[in-house]
Every structure is written in structure tokens, then in C-alpha cells.
Write a protein that holds these residues in place. Structure first.
Motif, short mmCIF file in Angstrom:
data_model
loop_
_atom_site.label_atom_id
_atom_site.label_comp_id
_atom_site.label_asym_id
_atom_site.label_seq_id
_atom_site.Cartn_x
_atom_site.Cartn_y
_atom_site.Cartn_z
N LYS A 91 28.32 -41.25 117.32
CA LYS A 91 27.08 -41.45 116.58
C LYS A 91 26.28 -42.59 117.17
CE LYS A 91 28.94 -42.36 112.52
NZ LYS A 91 29.10 -42.80 111.10
N PHE A 186 33.26 -44.72 110.68
CA PHE A 186 33.21 -43.26 110.50
C PHE A 186 33.83 -42.85 109.17
CE2 PHE A 186 32.88 -43.74 115.06
CZ PHE A 186 32.06 -42.70 115.46
N ASP A 190 33.30 -37.07 109.68
CA ASP A 190 32.58 -37.30 110.94
C ASP A 190 33.47 -37.08 112.17
OD1 ASP A 190 30.28 -38.03 109.53
OD2 ASP A 190 30.89 -40.12 109.44
#
Length: 204
Positions: A91, A186, A190
């Protein structure tokens, strides 16, 4: 699958095309080959996950704002992929001071903490979770010494950084630390659990 098996199934496929109109003929053709070969093919196609201990170990790697600004994200990811580790989380975000205070909880009383906070909030961060055998220690070695002046050439910091205040990446320093940091950055949803097709050749 060994050479003999590949030849056998290539022959089945070639001849099977001639018998597409008849399932009985295709079954008859397959019955001419030893059942052990057919069973071996089925087993190879449904191989269970590797039994090598520690293959599911995970670590957190973060490309810091200077690494993102310098367009180094792709090169850094490539190094871990080429090593054979599996990417299971990724991410990009602008990090909050609250998240950083939890991540760097042991450094909050250090005199350099305010400048660290300013640095880490100066731009976006790319954070990743990598999985593999002995991944925590291996990634630490790949990243290199905290102070780039002491980092070996060939490491991320040895190749891309010149000063400790801008050392490009963060890597978890222990298995316990990795578990804590992954949970911090996270959520469970995820992270992906997926079968990596090359693990058999990498670990066995």
C-alpha cells in the motif's frame, strides 16, 4: 514431471486430438500408459504447500519518503522479488503522526525524534509485507546497515543512500517486531494468501 512423463502426455494430447469425437477412444488411448505415470501427473498438478519450516515467515518493508521521491520503489521491489520472496501486502499512504508514534514507540524520547517525524511525514510511504524462509533476517541483510556510510555495496542503503537521516527504507529487525509492525500497518484483509508457483523449485 520428468522427461519420460512429458513425452507420454504430449503423445496423449497429440493423439487425443484425433479422437475428439469419441470419449471411449480417448479413454482407451490413456489406458495404454502405466497408471503410475498418470497418478504422478495428477499429484504434480495438486502438489501441497512446501513442508519447509519457516516458509510462511513475514516481514515489513517500507520505502520511506526519500525513496518514493527518488522513484526507487520499483527497483527496491525488484530486489526482493528476484531474491525469491513473495509479496503478500502492498500500500501507499501519507503516514499520520499517530501511526508513526506507535511504529517508533521506542524512539519517542530520543532527541532526533521530532526530525524523524518531520521526515516520515514529508511525503508518501510505500509499505509492503514479504513472505518467505528466514525473510526477516534476509531482508535486513539486503537492506544494509542503518547508517549508509557503513552499508555494503549491493545493499539497498549501500547503493541508494549517503546519509543516515535519509536511508531510503525500513525493515523489521526481528520476527516479533515484524509481527507487531505488520498488525500496525495492515489489517488482516489487506494481506493475501496465494500459492506461488515457483516455491517448489526454490525451497525443495
Amino acid at each position: 514431471m520428468d522427461l519420460l512423463q512429458r513425452c507420454v502426455f504430449k503423445r496423449i494430447f497429440q493423439h487425443g486430438q484425433c479422437y475428439l469425437g469419441s470419449q471411449d477412444a480417448t479413454r482407451s488411448l490413456a489406458s495404454r500408459f502405466p497408471s503410475a505415470l498418470l497418478d504422478g501427473h495428477r499429484a504434480a498438478g495438486h502438489r501441497s504447500k512446501s513442508s519447509v519450516p519457516g516458509i510462511g515467515e513475514r516481514t515489513l518493508i517500507a520505502v520511506k519518503p526519500d525513496g518514493v521521491q527518488r522513484r526507487l520503489v520499483g527497483q527496491i521491489i525488484q530486489r526482493f522479488e528476484q531474491r525469491g520472496f513473495k509479496l503478500v501486502g502492498l500500500k501507499m499512504l501519507q503516514v499520520s503522526e499517530d501511526l508513526l508514534s506507535q511504529h517508533y514507540c521506542e524512539l519517542r524520547k530520543k532527541p532526533f525524534y521530532p526530525s524523524l517525524l518531520h521526515y516520515m511525514t514529508s511525503g508518501p510511504v510505500v509499505v509492503m509485507v514479504w513472505e518467505g524462509h528466514n525473510v526477516v533476517q534476509s531482508c535486513r541483510v539486503m537492506v544494509g546497515h542503518t547508517n549508509p556510510a557503513q552499508a555494503q555495496a549491493g545493499t539497498v542503503r549501500g547503493d541508494f543512500s549517503v546519509h543516515v537521516s535519509r536511508n531510503v527504507v525500513h525493515a523489521s529487525d526481528s520476527l516479533e517486531g515484524a509481527q507487531r509492525e505488520i498488525q500496525l500497518w495492515f489489517q488482516g484483509k489487506d494481506l493475501l494468501n496465494w500459492d506461488c508457483c515457483h516455491h517448489t523449485s526454490t525451497y525443495e
